[in-house]
Write an enzyme that holds these catalytic residues in place. Structure first.
Site, PDB file in Angstrom:
ATOM      1  CB  SER A 194      45.102   7.474  40.353  1.00 56.41           C
ATOM      2  OG  SER A 194      46.334   7.706  39.688  1.00 56.41           O
ATOM      3  CG  ASP A 209      50.001   0.780  41.642  1.00 57.51           C
ATOM      4  OD1 ASP A 209      50.758   1.763  41.439  1.00 57.51           O
ATOM      5  OD2 ASP A 209      48.768   0.890  41.707  1.00 57.51           O
ATOM      6  CG  HIS A 229      49.288   4.941  41.956  1.00 60.86           C
ATOM      7  ND1 HIS A 229      48.716   3.861  41.307  1.00 60.86           N
ATOM      8  CD2 HIS A 229      48.720   6.047  41.432  1.00 60.86           C
ATOM      9  CE1 HIS A 229      47.833   4.307  40.428  1.00 60.86           C
ATOM     10  NE2 HIS A 229      47.820   5.631  40.477  1.00 60.86           N
TER      11      HIS A 229
END
Length: 368
Positions: free
Chosen positions: A34, A324, A327
């Site tokens: 991600s 978040d 990240h």
């Protein structure tokens, strides 16, 4: 030799980046999770690892979600922009065809993906590194059909390859009791299993033509907000950080060994652990005010796991290290990328192109 051309060649050698012909154009193939995903998971309809809702992407382009798990750019975006490289589109982007691949390369990164196939299973859909390499093999077949075997061989041999995975193998596998790996292995045997798998995968990429390759290590994953909130003290989870350091040491040695085994290749290891840890430990030193909680959270409910339209945003996203629970923000990514650029001596490599500027920070929804 022209000084500028010599500088580009030296920089390309440092990073293991190939030069394509006389125009020095570089095409990238990115394998990751991600932290590098630019939209693949948006096209995986059953995946629970998503960045497809506001407020992801709020500070990039039109402000709508684009598949990046942050409010703006990824570290790979920023480094590539600085070097004048095209941004590789997501493999599952509907616009990707042979011409796009030949001009830009491909990004196979997938949120929740890991080196191990079992990693991130509770996300239901994600691309593991094995799957990403399988997709790359399909890309090779497509390009061979377009330009022929000889030209395709040259194209893939001169391309640049980035492999940046591993954190999910710990925080979404080994460190979670719901996964069998967590009670099948101990720290040492799991590391052997993980590095052994990565070795097989890197050797496979070499057999597929990857000659210019960079493997990135892990940051202090025990300091991400999700790991902190799981402790009783709110401090970094030291076991996770120690595992990251052990992984970095082992994978660095692996890359060095492969570089010796493959004298026809340039294999490099990129380690940003110290830089990221310093940013988290001394945020004020770098202009940040918060390094332990996410900018986008579901009010006071922690962990929030993801950012959704009902989430509340911090007043100034440029002052937060984390976007978040997992990240970094665009501002943190920019700082990390710039430190890596300095570390590799890349500050003055873009003589003929201008890096993309940092995005203007959009107002928080509460301020509108």
């Amino acid at each position: 030799m022209n000084f500028n051309l010599a500088l580009v060649i030296i920089v390309s050698t440092i990073l293991g980046i190939g030069l394509e012909g006389c125009d020095s154009k570089v095409v990238q193939f990115i394998f990751g999770d991600s932290l590098s995903d630019v939209g693949n998971n948006m096209h995986l309809s059953r995946s629970l690892a998503q960045a497809s809702l506001p407020w992801y992407g709020i500070d990039m382009g039109n402000g709508l979600p684009n598949g990046r798990f942050t409010n703006g750019r990824t570290v790979a975006d920023i480094i590539g922009d600085n070097m004048g490289l095209p941004r590789p589109p997501a493999f599952l982007d509907p616009s990707v065809n042979e011409e796009v691949i030949l001009e830009n390369g491909v990004n196979y990164a997938s949120g929740g993906g890991g080196i191990l196939n079992e990693t991130g299973a509770y996300f239901i859909q994600r691309f593991s590194l094995d799957k990403q390499i399988e997709l790359f093999q399909g890309t090779q077949k497509l390009i061979r059909g377009k330009i022929g075997k000889r030209a395709a061989y040259k194209f893939f041999k001169e391309a640049s390859y980035v492999v940046a995975l591993g954190s999910n193998d710990f925080i979404n596998n080994y460190l979670m009791p719901v996964y069998t790996d967590s009670w099948t292995y101990n720290d040492e045997t799991f590391m052997d299993y993980l590095i052994g798998t990565l070795e097989r995968q890197l050797k496979l990429l070499h057999s597929l033509g990857a000659r210019q390759l960079v493997v990135f290590g892990l940051g202090p994953m025990g300091c991400i907000p999700l790991q902190r909130v799981l402790t009783t003290t709110g401090n970094c989870r030291e076991k996770a950080n120690k595992l990251a350091l052990t992984f970095n040491k082992a994978s660095s040695k692996l890359v060095d060994d492969l570089a010796k085994d493959f004298p026809d290749s340039s294999y490099k290891f990129g380690d940003a652990y110290d830089v990221v840890y310093d940013v988290i430990s001394s945020p004020n030193k770098y202009g940040f005010q918060n390094a332990d909680s996410p900018c986008c959270s579901f009010w006071n409910i922690r962990p929030a796991l993801t950012c959704v339209p009902a989430s509340s945003l911090c007043k100034d996203r440029s002052k937060y290290v984390f976007w978040d629970e997992y990240h970094p923000t665009d501002s943190a990514n920019e700082l990390i990328a710039n430190e890596l650029i300095k570390k590799f001596g890349l500050s003055n490599t873009n003589q003929g192109s201008v890096p993309s500027p940092a995005p203007a920070v959009a107002p928080s929804p509460d301020d509108q």
